[in-house]
Design an enzyme around this catalytic site. Structure first.
Site, PDB file in Angstrom:
ATOM      1  N   SER A  64      -1.903   6.789  -0.158  1.00 19.57           N
ATOM      2  CA  SER A  64      -2.853   7.846   0.186  1.00 19.57           C
ATOM      3  C   SER A  64      -4.278   7.309   0.295  1.00 19.57           C
ATOM      4  CB  SER A  64      -2.809   8.946  -0.879  1.00 19.57           C
ATOM      5  OG  SER A  64      -1.501   9.419  -1.045  1.00 19.57           O
TER       6      SER A  64
HETATM    7  N1  SAH Z   1       0.746   7.996  -4.324  1.00 21.25           N
HETATM    8  C1  SAH Z   1       1.493   7.147  -3.459  1.00 21.25           C
HETATM    9  C2  SAH Z   1       1.893   7.935  -2.247  1.00 21.25           C
HETATM   10  C3  SAH Z   1       3.229   7.635  -1.794  1.00 21.25           C
HETATM   11  S1  SAH Z   1       3.755   8.550  -0.383  1.00 21.25           S
HETATM   12  C4  SAH Z   1       0.625   5.978  -3.065  1.00 21.25           C
HETATM   13  O1  SAH Z   1      -0.603   6.158  -3.038  1.00 21.25           O
HETATM   14  O2  SAH Z   1       1.150   4.905  -2.763  1.00 21.25           O
HETATM   15  C5  SAH Z   1       4.907   9.648  -1.112  1.00 21.25           C
HETATM   16  C6  SAH Z   1       6.129   9.029  -1.692  1.00 21.25           C
HETATM   17  O3  SAH Z   1       6.970  10.097  -2.130  1.00 21.25           O
HETATM   18  C7  SAH Z   1       6.977   8.202  -0.730  1.00 21.25           C
HETATM   19  O4  SAH Z   1       7.103   6.909  -1.209  1.00 21.25           O
HETATM   20  C8  SAH Z   1       8.322   8.943  -0.690  1.00 21.25           C
HETATM   21  O5  SAH Z   1       9.438   8.078  -0.583  1.00 21.25           O
HETATM   22  C9  SAH Z   1       8.308   9.673  -2.008  1.00 21.25           C
HETATM   23  N2  SAH Z   1       9.193  10.841  -2.119  1.00 21.25           N
HETATM   24  C10 SAH Z   1       9.479  11.784  -1.182  1.00 21.25           C
HETATM   25  N3  SAH Z   1      10.324  12.707  -1.669  1.00 21.25           N
HETATM   26  C11 SAH Z   1      10.592  12.356  -2.959  1.00 21.25           C
HETATM   27  C12 SAH Z   1      11.395  12.900  -4.006  1.00 21.25           C
HETATM   28  N4  SAH Z   1      12.117  14.025  -3.843  1.00 21.25           N
HETATM   29  N5  SAH Z   1      11.416  12.275  -5.200  1.00 21.25           N
HETATM   30  C13 SAH Z   1      10.706  11.133  -5.405  1.00 21.25           C
HETATM   31  N6  SAH Z   1       9.928  10.557  -4.456  1.00 21.25           N
HETATM   32  C14 SAH Z   1       9.863  11.165  -3.246  1.00 21.25           C
END
Ligand code: SAH
Length: 215
Positions: A64
């Protein structure tokens, strides 16, 4: 680029992107000064790691934008004693920021390769107050509930009831809620008798894919 140069870029990120937009919790700003964001992205993106935008981390997922990570963190009003659940570990950058600010972070990621990579990065950086789980986070982490704070980093059609149930009384949850293309970043505050919801701002996250996020 050397460490000193990255340190300077972190300082500029704070002065140009975070403080002017209202990030004023000194503990949050200190965490942003400390965590080396460039180590959470692929080596070919490292020079861009402190830019005012999200970046790809592969597998159609993103790290993000720094301001959004700061805004979500600040809205949890962390004091240091908390036990936090994070859904969507992704790169692990948000996890590191939380880890600097609370007692323990429980973080869940549905894609095993991202979970493993984030765990490795965070271990190499010496973080010890983080537990990782690979799998669907919409069901929460029942054996460690309740949590003083829950941060969901993926877009939900509606707030999963299981996560609300796992929020402690007095706890706060921040979650993007809406359609796949546009969501409202929503703050939920739970007290003994009810739940209050506040709209923080508009946002766009990758989808939350899980059993408790069906329309
Ligand atoms: N805060 C993180 C953002 C990652 S993007 C950063 O700054 O790197 C969101 C993430 O949520 C992705 O990696 C995706 O695979 C994960 N995601 C989506 N649905 C999910 C679920 N049901 N349970 C766990 N992770 C999930």
């Amino acid at each position: 680029m050397d460490d000193q140069r990255y340190h300077k870029l972190r300082g500029q990120m704070i002065i140009k992107q975070l403080i002017p937009r209202g990030i004023n919790d000194e503990r949050v700003l200190e965490a942003f000064r400390k965590v080396p964001r460039h180590l959470f992205v692929d080596s070919r993106h490292q020079a861009k790691a402190y830019g005012d935008y999200p970046l790809s981390i592969g597998l159609d997922q993103t790290i993000s934008q720094p301001y959004i990570v700061a805004l979500m963190t600040q809205s949890l009003e962390l004091k240091g004693h908390e036990k936090i659940l994070e859904i969507g570990t992704g790169s692990g950058y948000q996890t590191a920021i939380l880890s600097e600010l609370v007692e323990h972070v429980y973080t869940m990621e549905r894609l095993p390769s991202l979970s493993e990579k984030a765990a490795q990065t965070l271990q190499e950086l010496g973080y010890q107050n983080i537990s990782f789980r690979s799998g669907d986070g919409t069901g929460g982490w029942p054996d460690e509930a309740p949590f003083n704070g829950i941060l969901v980093a993926a877009a939900a059609a509606k707030i999963p009831q299981t996560l609300l149930d796992q929020l402690a009384s007095g706890g706060r949850m921040v979650i993007p809620v809406g359609s796949p293309l546009f969501q409202k970043l929503t703050l939920v505050i739970k007290d003994e008798t009810d739940l209050k919801e506040q709209n923080i701002c508009g946002c766009r996250f990758v989808p939350l894919i899980g059993s408790e996020n069906t329309d």
